[in-house]
Design a protein around this motif. Sequence first.
Motif, mmCIF file in Angstrom:
data_model
loop_
_atom_site.group_PDB
_atom_site.id
_atom_site.type_symbol
_atom_site.label_atom_id
_atom_site.label_comp_id
_atom_site.label_asym_id
_atom_site.label_seq_id
_atom_site.Cartn_x
_atom_site.Cartn_y
_atom_site.Cartn_z
ATOM 1 N N UNK A 65 64.210 47.406 16.632
ATOM 2 C CA UNK A 65 63.573 47.823 15.375
ATOM 3 C C UNK A 65 62.063 47.975 15.571
ATOM 4 N N UNK A 66 61.447 47.089 16.334
ATOM 5 C CA UNK A 66 60.009 47.201 16.612
ATOM 6 C C UNK A 66 59.703 48.508 17.337
ATOM 7 N N UNK A 67 60.528 48.861 18.304
ATOM 8 C CA UNK A 67 60.325 50.121 19.019
ATOM 9 C C UNK A 67 60.612 51.324 18.131
ATOM 10 N N UNK A 68 61.592 51.199 17.248
ATOM 11 C CA UNK A 68 61.868 52.255 16.285
ATOM 12 C C UNK A 68 60.628 52.504 15.423
ATOM 13 N N UNK A 69 60.014 51.426 14.962
ATOM 14 C CA UNK A 69 58.777 51.540 14.158
ATOM 15 C C UNK A 69 57.668 52.215 14.957
ATOM 16 N N UNK A 70 57.512 51.786 16.184
ATOM 17 C CA UNK A 70 56.468 52.343 17.043
ATOM 18 C C UNK A 70 56.666 53.845 17.228
ATOM 19 N N UNK A 71 57.887 54.246 17.562
ATOM 20 C CA UNK A 71 58.152 55.667 17.795
ATOM 21 C C UNK A 71 58.020 56.477 16.518
ATOM 22 N N UNK A 72 58.432 55.912 15.369
ATOM 23 C CA UNK A 72 58.259 56.631 14.111
ATOM 24 C C UNK A 72 56.772 56.779 13.784
ATOM 25 N N UNK A 73 55.986 55.786 14.134
ATOM 26 C CA UNK A 73 54.540 55.897 13.945
ATOM 27 C C UNK A 73 53.988 57.006 14.836
ATOM 28 N N UNK A 74 54.451 57.068 16.073
ATOM 29 C CA UNK A 74 53.987 58.115 16.992
ATOM 30 C C UNK A 74 54.293 59.520 16.472
ATOM 31 N N UNK A 76 54.568 60.336 13.310
ATOM 32 C CA UNK A 76 53.986 60.542 12.000
ATOM 33 C C UNK A 76 54.869 60.172 10.820
ATOM 34 N N UNK A 77 55.945 59.470 11.059
ATOM 35 C CA UNK A 77 56.825 59.029 9.967
ATOM 36 C C UNK A 77 56.428 57.611 9.567
ATOM 37 N N UNK A 78 55.223 57.520 9.029
ATOM 38 C CA UNK A 78 54.616 56.221 8.749
ATOM 39 C C UNK A 78 55.366 55.427 7.683
ATOM 40 N N UNK A 79 55.734 56.080 6.611
ATOM 41 C CA UNK A 79 56.422 55.364 5.535
ATOM 42 C C UNK A 79 57.747 54.793 6.037
#
Length: 167
Positions: A65-74, A76-79
């Motif tokens: 989940x942490x990596x999912x968050x990181x990749x979504x941040x990369x 631009x899917x911040x929300x």
Amino acid sequence: SIKQLEIDYKKTKSEYVNCFLHILKFAYYGSEKNYLQGVKCCVKIISILKEHKAIYNRDLMVVTIANLCLYKTYIGKYYEAIMDAKEGLQYCIPDSRIYILMKMQEFHASYYLRDYLHAEECIHVVLNLSINNPGDFRYSKYVYYQCCTLFALKKYKEASAILNEPL
């Protein structure tokens, strides 16, 4: 290799093999900076872990989940990254390094979304955890992030006061 795990999965139909296949694919896509495919792999790993109790591992779930968050941040899917981080916190032991990692994912996504008030809340939580050691380089990094957030919020006096404190 990925090809060998694909062959093994086709032969065995083992979800354990499938999980490791997607972990390997995730790592590959990350190294290639193909974060969209990496997100898909993370989602698949999470799905496998949730559906198959025999291979469920809380630590693997949190890291995924942490990596999912990181990749979504990369990408631009911040929300979405913020929502995923909040879900990931449910799997974390409070006041642990992995909790901080997940909270920092939430902070980064909030900051890049320009939701500075939420980012300020996140960094405040991190800075007030008892696991932190003020002499640790990570703690200094969190203080830096706090000051960046305060500047973004135009709270210059608060940021200045923090920056003037001895380390």
